[in-house]
Design an enzyme around this catalytic site. Structure first.
Site, mmCIF file in Angstrom:
data_model
loop_
_atom_site.group_PDB
_atom_site.id
_atom_site.type_symbol
_atom_site.label_atom_id
_atom_site.label_comp_id
_atom_site.label_asym_id
_atom_site.label_seq_id
_atom_site.Cartn_x
_atom_site.Cartn_y
_atom_site.Cartn_z
ATOM 1 N N PRO A 2 0.819 -1.204 0.000
ATOM 2 C CA PRO A 2 0.000 0.000 0.000
ATOM 3 C C PRO A 2 0.859 1.263 0.000
ATOM 4 C CG PRO A 2 -0.856 -1.578 1.564
ATOM 5 C CD PRO A 2 0.457 -2.112 1.090
ATOM 6 N N GLU A 3 0.465 2.237 -0.802
ATOM 7 C CA GLU A 3 1.178 3.496 -0.848
ATOM 8 C C GLU A 3 0.481 4.512 0.051
ATOM 9 O OE1 GLU A 3 2.596 4.942 -4.541
ATOM 10 O OE2 GLU A 3 2.822 2.965 -5.428
ATOM 11 N N HIS A 104 -6.755 -15.283 9.273
ATOM 12 C CA HIS A 104 -5.634 -14.338 9.190
ATOM 13 C C HIS A 104 -5.849 -13.112 10.068
ATOM 14 C CE1 HIS A 104 -4.012 -16.804 6.043
ATOM 15 N NE2 HIS A 104 -5.039 -16.578 5.238
ATOM 16 N N ARG A 126 -0.118 -12.476 4.636
ATOM 17 C CA ARG A 126 1.314 -12.705 4.409
ATOM 18 C C ARG A 126 2.179 -12.328 5.611
ATOM 19 N NH1 ARG A 126 1.813 -10.173 -1.742
ATOM 20 N NH2 ARG A 126 -0.105 -11.102 -2.548
ATOM 21 N N LYS A 169 22.701 16.614 -9.229
ATOM 22 C CA LYS A 169 22.563 15.151 -9.172
ATOM 23 C C LYS A 169 22.335 14.567 -10.573
ATOM 24 C CE LYS A 169 22.729 14.925 -4.654
ATOM 25 N NZ LYS A 169 21.512 14.674 -3.869
#
Length: 296
Positions: A2-3, A104, A126, A169
């Protein structure tokens, strides 16, 4: 994984139930997730009132009245759901629909709220997520937070900030934007989308967006605005809901249906009047999607 918008969606979904509630019991159904739970975790949380829910980058913050903060990370497949009632084993009437296989369910916050007893259940097939406990006044010393840059939705993030980080950079823009010390919480999906919106190639050297005197070029100003907009749009849409991510009410977000470039390899570019086709390249082990014709 998830972001930031997904985690913000979770925070907003949990806040109405958890903020102001008292944790009557923290039920741990296993000794660990990705990492072991803090020592005496359940006993240290039980009886505490939840003062507020916050977020730092991709981490959910549960502030307790005693000055401690639960730091939660969803990992690859973690999610929360909310259920009415006090008994963990009772079917009950769901405040929100069930969304995961109960085998779970690893952590259950048993809450007393003005609306009655509630359960907030953390489910993680997971088990890549984790929960830590940290003093709120010392959050800046938490290892994952120590080097984090500003939030992409905060007032600190601006073109001038990025110009200071990018000046001189040769690092590609995509890599520079994923560097959490430059901006906190940006992930692969939304970086691709922001670069597309600002017509910048992920392969372009980040330093080329800065003038010789260290000022942001117009391209960097556009990129900064695009980052803010794509994150705001994703939060409003409820997150991308890729793979296992779900909202707290069990429904899927729908920003995935409005991706303009991510995962659209071989399809026509959506930039008006552009005749290009979306390409995919691999950068540092991650897929970058972009239009070589209009992203320079």
């Amino acid at each position: 994984m998830p972001e930031l918008p997904e985690v913000e969606t979770v925070r907003r979904g949990l806040s109405p139930v958890m903020e102001g509630a008292t944790v009557t019991k923290l039920e741990l159904r296993r000794p660990d997730l990705r990492f072991p739970f803090p020592e005496n975790f359940g006993d240290r949380i039980a009886g505490q009132r939840i003062a507020a829910l916050g977020r730092r980058a991709k981490y959910l913050l549960i502030d307790l009245e005693n000055g401690m903060t639960v730091i939660a990370h969803l990992g690859m497949s973690g999610s929360f759901r909310i259920e009415e009632g006090a008994g963990a084993e009772l079917p009950g009437n769901f405040h929100h629909a069930r969304s995961k296989d109960e085998k779970h369910d690893h952590v259950i916050f048993h809450l007393t709220t003005p609306s009655g007893p509630m359960r907030v259940i953390y489910n993680d097939p997971r088990r890549f997520g984790f929960m830590h406990l940290w003093a709120r006044t010392e959050l800046d010393t938490y290892p994952a937070f120590a080097e984090l840059g500003p939030e992409p939705t905060g007032n600190i993030l601006g073109a001038d900030h990025l110009a200071k980080r990018f000046a001189g950079k040769i690092q590609p823009l995509k890599s520079a934007l994923l560097d959490q010390s430059n901006i906190a919480g940006l992930g692969n999906i939304y970086v691709c989308e922001a670069l597309w919106r600002s017509h910048l190639s992920p392969l372009r050297a980040s330093g080329t967006t800065v003038t010789p005197t260290g000022k942001p070029k117009k391209e960097l100003v556009a990129l900064t605005q695009a980052i803010r907009e794509v994150i705001a749009d994703a939060i409003a849409a409820g997150g991308s809901s890729l793979r296992d991510h779900i909202q707290t009410d069990g429904t899927l977000g729908y920003f995935q249906h409005s991706f303009s470039v991510y995962d659209r390899e071989g399809q026509a570019c959506r930039t008006p009047e552009c005749t290009g086709v979306i390409h995919r390249v691999t950068q540092a082990g991650r897929s970058s999607f972009y239009c070589p014709q209009c992203q320079r």
